[in-house]
Design a protein around this motif. Structure first.
Motif, mmCIF file in Angstrom:
data_model
loop_
_atom_site.group_PDB
_atom_site.id
_atom_site.type_symbol
_atom_site.label_atom_id
_atom_site.label_comp_id
_atom_site.label_asym_id
_atom_site.label_seq_id
_atom_site.Cartn_x
_atom_site.Cartn_y
_atom_site.Cartn_z
ATOM 1 N N VAL A 1 -8.972 -22.573 17.186
ATOM 2 C CA VAL A 1 -8.359 -22.967 15.915
ATOM 3 C C VAL A 1 -8.340 -21.856 14.876
ATOM 4 N N SER A 2 -9.187 -20.856 15.043
ATOM 5 C CA SER A 2 -9.205 -19.774 14.056
ATOM 6 C C SER A 2 -9.860 -18.553 14.670
ATOM 7 N N TYR A 3 -9.860 -17.462 13.924
ATOM 8 C CA TYR A 3 -10.427 -16.207 14.403
ATOM 9 C C TYR A 3 -11.285 -15.603 13.295
ATOM 10 N N THR A 4 -12.433 -15.082 13.685
ATOM 11 C CA THR A 4 -13.361 -14.477 12.727
ATOM 12 C C THR A 4 -13.500 -12.986 13.011
ATOM 13 N N PHE A 5 -13.381 -12.178 11.963
ATOM 14 C CA PHE A 5 -13.488 -10.724 12.125
ATOM 15 C C PHE A 5 -14.173 -10.154 10.891
ATOM 16 N N SER A 6 -14.408 -8.855 10.916
ATOM 17 C CA SER A 6 -15.025 -8.211 9.761
ATOM 18 C C SER A 6 -14.689 -6.725 9.748
ATOM 19 N N ASN A 7 -15.144 -6.030 8.701
ATOM 20 C CA ASN A 7 -15.109 -4.566 8.635
ATOM 21 C C ASN A 7 -13.705 -3.967 8.713
ATOM 22 N N TYR A 8 -12.687 -4.754 8.373
ATOM 23 C CA TYR A 8 -11.312 -4.284 8.511
ATOM 24 C C TYR A 8 -11.054 -3.005 7.714
ATOM 25 N N ASN A 9 -11.502 -2.999 6.487
ATOM 26 C CA ASN A 9 -11.224 -1.826 5.641
ATOM 27 C C ASN A 9 -12.329 -0.776 5.725
ATOM 28 N N GLN A 10 -12.990 -0.701 6.868
ATOM 29 C CA GLN A 10 -13.975 0.342 7.131
ATOM 30 C C GLN A 10 -13.550 1.066 8.417
ATOM 31 N N ALA A 11 -12.689 2.051 8.243
ATOM 32 C CA ALA A 11 -12.167 2.785 9.394
ATOM 33 C C ALA A 11 -13.290 3.540 10.089
ATOM 34 N N GLY A 12 -13.151 3.768 11.375
ATOM 35 C CA GLY A 12 -14.127 4.604 12.069
ATOM 36 C C GLY A 12 -14.337 4.202 13.511
ATOM 37 N N ARG A 13 -15.390 4.760 14.061
ATOM 38 C CA ARG A 13 -15.763 4.631 15.456
ATOM 39 C C ARG A 13 -16.277 3.223 15.743
ATOM 40 N N ARG A 14 -15.875 2.677 16.881
ATOM 41 C CA ARG A 14 -16.375 1.370 17.316
ATOM 42 C C ARG A 14 -16.824 1.504 18.761
ATOM 43 N N GLU A 15 -18.047 1.072 19.032
ATOM 44 C CA GLU A 15 -18.545 1.116 20.403
ATOM 45 C C GLU A 15 -18.541 -0.302 20.944
ATOM 46 N N ILE A 16 -17.866 -0.508 22.051
ATOM 47 C CA ILE A 16 -17.743 -1.862 22.586
ATOM 48 C C ILE A 16 -18.141 -1.886 24.057
ATOM 49 N N HIS A 17 -18.320 -3.102 24.552
ATOM 50 C CA HIS A 17 -18.525 -3.288 25.987
ATOM 51 C C HIS A 17 -17.208 -3.747 26.592
ATOM 52 N N TRP A 18 -16.678 -2.988 27.560
ATOM 53 C CA TRP A 18 -15.467 -3.406 28.266
ATOM 54 C C TRP A 18 -15.629 -2.937 29.702
ATOM 55 N N TYR A 19 -16.130 -3.809 30.535
ATOM 56 C CA TYR A 19 -16.550 -3.498 31.917
ATOM 57 C C TYR A 19 -17.802 -2.640 31.936
ATOM 58 N N VAL A 20 -17.876 -1.641 31.083
ATOM 59 C CA VAL A 20 -19.093 -0.816 30.990
ATOM 60 C C VAL A 20 -19.493 -0.744 29.519
ATOM 61 N N ASP A 21 -20.753 -0.416 29.288
ATOM 62 C CA ASP A 21 -21.214 -0.229 27.914
ATOM 63 C C ASP A 21 -20.663 1.075 27.348
ATOM 64 N N GLY A 22 -20.600 1.130 26.032
ATOM 65 C CA GLY A 22 -20.344 2.406 25.370
ATOM 66 C C GLY A 22 -18.907 2.884 25.412
ATOM 67 N N VAL A 23 -17.965 1.954 25.571
ATOM 68 C CA VAL A 23 -16.559 2.349 25.431
ATOM 69 C C VAL A 23 -16.283 2.574 23.936
ATOM 70 N N ILE A 24 -15.729 3.732 23.627
ATOM 71 C CA ILE A 24 -15.516 4.093 22.219
ATOM 72 C C ILE A 24 -14.059 3.911 21.825
ATOM 73 N N LYS A 25 -13.863 3.184 20.720
ATOM 74 C CA LYS A 25 -12.525 3.080 20.129
ATOM 75 C C LYS A 25 -12.610 3.527 18.680
ATOM 76 N N TYR A 26 -11.460 3.738 18.090
ATOM 77 C CA TYR A 26 -11.423 4.105 16.683
ATOM 78 C C TYR A 26 -10.600 3.070 15.932
ATOM 79 N N HIS A 27 -11.254 2.431 14.983
ATOM 80 C CA HIS A 27 -10.565 1.444 14.158
ATOM 81 C C HIS A 27 -9.906 2.118 12.958
ATOM 82 N N ARG A 28 -8.637 1.812 12.792
ATOM 83 C CA ARG A 28 -7.909 2.266 11.603
ATOM 84 C C ARG A 28 -7.114 1.087 11.071
ATOM 85 N N PRO A 29 -7.238 0.800 9.766
ATOM 86 C CA PRO A 29 -6.465 -0.311 9.205
ATOM 87 C C PRO A 29 -4.963 -0.020 9.329
ATOM 88 N N MET A 30 -4.188 -1.080 9.312
ATOM 89 C CA MET A 30 -2.737 -0.979 9.445
ATOM 90 C C MET A 30 -2.135 0.009 8.437
#
Lengths: 248, 248
Positions: free
Chosen positions: B169-198
């Motif tokens: 019914v809804s989606y929860t997120f945070s840190n949108y206006n804080q650009a930078g490095r994001r470390e996530i788990h995607w099949y393996v630990d430590g996959v690095i992405k970079y968040h940039r606001p639109m």
């Protein structure tokens, strides 16, 4: 209703007037207006059209920034009464007109400005095409609106979530990719906004012939956080969208 | 690390390969790829550069769509091994190179394409400037990435919320206006992405000299919902961002 005039509702007007009069704790003055000011093009000798000019404070600013003539347009005669008192200048003309009717204007401008009004308009594509046609070649459109993340949720229940100490930690929303009418409560019931996802907004502007120069989701500056510490939560989700586009 | 090569990690490769092989339930094939296909410019006789070409399926499509020459570039030799087997054509050249190094390429192209790879790159501004320089005048950039709403949340805990019947019914997120490095788990630990606001993404593209033509937050079509009914929840929040921009 595409030309709703909530500002002439006395209850709404009172609530809004009290909000905008409290200079230290409203998001317009702490976040949206400073960002818009940073994005202003050079106005020296220019002709400006302010769509939804409200109290006319921006119209006066444009004159102070060197504009030659400013037309301030608002659907609400109540707002324009305040504007004619508070923001009077020989170079400013205030016109009581809905921005759904601007295709009737024959004058051309170098700058079309609008602060936090476009999300009330049902036919965004027409509004953008009309704005394009009202601009001289090389002229700019600068407008702000509530961010699509904010207008998205159909039941008006988009909300921050707090941790056990009361700090905002996240934001919950819905219905982002379902464009359309949104009815919300803002001082009075039944205020109508139109939600459009970011992609739809920006593609509409591009397809009208505008060159998109800047897309801004403003964050509070240090001085704003000092005035209103709770505004820090705006780093968690965007609150406003500001677009600057150039007519080819 | 701006040129991480998770695709050469065997665990990651196995997980990813199994995902992309299941044609009926992955978002790439149901949502992102159909939207990208709708936005392709005319490729007849054109030279194409595919940044992060992976298995090379798109490279082969570009040839089928009339392209004269396609250069498929990928940081992962493992991916290119698959590409050279599955997506072989005399008009396609596969090059093992990080897209952080494309400024060394002297050839020029009519179309730069990239599917779901730009969010792995730390220096987005350089990537966009490099892409601009690699294009002939009038050429197009078309790229997709995870939507900023998805990359935003620093603790990787952005999530859908369900009602009592299990419907999203809804989606929860945070840190949108804080650009930078994001470390996530995607099949393996430590996959690095970079968040940039639109706003940051689009303004960077515009300031590089591109004309933004289309910004797309794709929604599933009816056939995709029939294949995977749960994909309907993508109407609640955007999942991908696709940008089409023209070199002046």
């Amino acid at each position: 209703m595409s030309n709703q005039n909530i500002y002439d509702n006395q209850d709404f007007f009172n609530g809004y007037h009290s909000l905008r009069s409290s200079k230290d704790n409203n998001y317009n003055d702490l976040l949206e207006q400073p960002a818009m000011a940073d994005m202003l093009p050079d106005l020296t000798g220019k002709k400006v059209l302010d769509l939804g000019c409200g109290y006319g404070h921006n119209c006066l600013d444009f004159i102070r920034n060197g504009a030659d003539r400013v037309v301030g347009l608002d659907i609400s005669e109540k707002m324009l009464e305040v504007a004619r008192n508070e923001s009077n200048d020989v170079k400013i003309e205030y016109i009581n007109m809905s921005m759904t009717e601007i295709s009737s204007i024959t004058e051309r401008f170098d700058f079309v400005y609008s602060s936090l009004a476009f999300h009330y308009i049902e036919d965004f594509s027409k509004l953008i095409k009309d704005s394009y046609r009202l601009l001289n070649s090389g002229g700019y459109l600068l407008y702000s609106q509530e961010h699509p993340i904010i207008t998205a949720t159909i039941d008006d229940k988009g909300h921050f979530n707090q941790d056990e100490t009361g700090n905002c930690v996240s934001y919950t929303f819905s219905n982002y990719n379902q464009a359309g009418r949104r009815e919300i409560h803002w001082y009075v019931d039944g205020v109508i906004k139109y939600h459009r996802p970011m992609g739809e907004l920006l593609t509409t502007i591009a397809k009208a012939g505008f060159i998109l120069e800047e897309v801004c989701e403003p964050t509070p500056k240090d001085w704003a956080v000092r005035k209103l510490p709770s505004i820090k939560k705006e780093f968690l989700k965007p609150c406003f969208l500001i677009v600057k586009a150039k007519r080819q």
